[in-house]
Motif scaffolding. Structure first.
Motif, PDB file in Angstrom:
ATOM      1  N   HIS A 249      -9.240  -4.487   0.952  1.00 44.52           N
ATOM      2  CA  HIS A 249     -10.359  -4.940   1.760  1.00 44.52           C
ATOM      3  C   HIS A 249     -11.318  -3.808   2.164  1.00 44.52           C
ATOM      4  CE1 HIS A 249      -7.237  -3.896   4.707  1.00 44.52           C
ATOM      5  NE2 HIS A 249      -8.230  -3.594   5.537  1.00 44.52           N
ATOM      6  N   TYR A 250     -11.070  -2.550   1.748  1.00 46.04           N
ATOM      7  CA  TYR A 250     -11.983  -1.444   2.054  1.00 46.04           C
ATOM      8  C   TYR A 250     -13.082  -1.325   1.026  1.00 46.04           C
ATOM      9  CZ  TYR A 250      -9.554   0.545   6.022  1.00 46.04           C
ATOM     10  OH  TYR A 250      -9.018   0.748   7.263  1.00 46.04           O
TER      11      TYR A 250
ATOM     12  N   VAL B 221       0.859  -1.185   0.000  1.00 47.86           N
ATOM     13  CA  VAL B 221       0.000   0.000   0.000  1.00 47.86           C
ATOM     14  C   VAL B 221       0.888   1.226   0.000  1.00 47.86           C
ATOM     15  CG1 VAL B 221      -1.753   1.266   1.281  1.00 47.86           C
ATOM     16  CG2 VAL B 221      -1.797  -1.231   1.261  1.00 47.86           C
ATOM     17  N   LEU B 222       0.675   2.107  -0.976  1.00 47.12           N
ATOM     18  CA  LEU B 222       1.487   3.308  -1.094  1.00 47.12           C
ATOM     19  C   LEU B 222       0.678   4.544  -0.725  1.00 47.12           C
ATOM     20  CD1 LEU B 222       3.189   2.537  -4.518  1.00 47.12           C
ATOM     21  CD2 LEU B 222       4.147   2.179  -2.250  1.00 47.12           C
ATOM     22  N   GLY B 223       1.261   5.417   0.077  1.00 45.22           N
ATOM     23  CA  GLY B 223       0.645   6.696   0.402  1.00 45.22           C
ATOM     24  C   GLY B 223      -0.743   6.575   0.968  1.00 45.22           C
ATOM     25  N   ASP B 224      -1.699   7.290   0.343  1.00 45.37           N
ATOM     26  CA  ASP B 224      -3.085   7.319   0.809  1.00 45.37           C
ATOM     27  C   ASP B 224      -3.934   6.225   0.165  1.00 45.37           C
ATOM     28  OD1 ASP B 224      -2.531   9.499   2.377  1.00 45.37           O
ATOM     29  OD2 ASP B 224      -3.079  10.956   0.838  1.00 45.37           O
ATOM     30  N   GLU B 225      -3.321   5.372  -0.591  1.00 49.19           N
ATOM     31  CA  GLU B 225      -4.042   4.293  -1.270  1.00 49.19           C
ATOM     32  C   GLU B 225      -4.641   3.351  -0.234  1.00 49.19           C
ATOM     33  OE1 GLU B 225      -2.678   0.571  -3.979  1.00 49.19           O
ATOM     34  OE2 GLU B 225      -1.725   2.493  -4.403  1.00 49.19           O
TER      35      GLU B 225
END
Length: 68
Positions: free
Chosen positions: A67-68, A59-63
């Motif tokens: 599962h959301y 997961v990079l940054g605000d990504e």
């Protein structure tokens, strides 16, 4: 004159001990740096192997993770 000589000898002894203490610190830090470099290299190898096998999404940054 003896008082000055005594003070100088005391300062030299103190400085000598300080240099020895700092030398021990530098030696310990060098060993830690070598260990940390080995670990970083190992982790980079593992990550490279995981990337080449296509697994392990990161997961990079605000990504948001999937599962959301």
């Amino acid at each position: 004159m003896s008082d000055i000589t005594d003070r100088l000898e005391e300062q030299i002894a103190h400085l000598t001990r300080s240099v020895e203490d700092l030398s021990e610190v530098v030696t310990r830090q060098e060993e830690e740096i070598v260990t940390l470099n080995r670990r970083v290299h190992m982790l980079m190898q593992r990550e490279g192997e995981r990337d080449s096998s296509g697994g392990g999404a990161v997961v990079l940054g605000d990504e948001r993770p999937p599962h959301y």
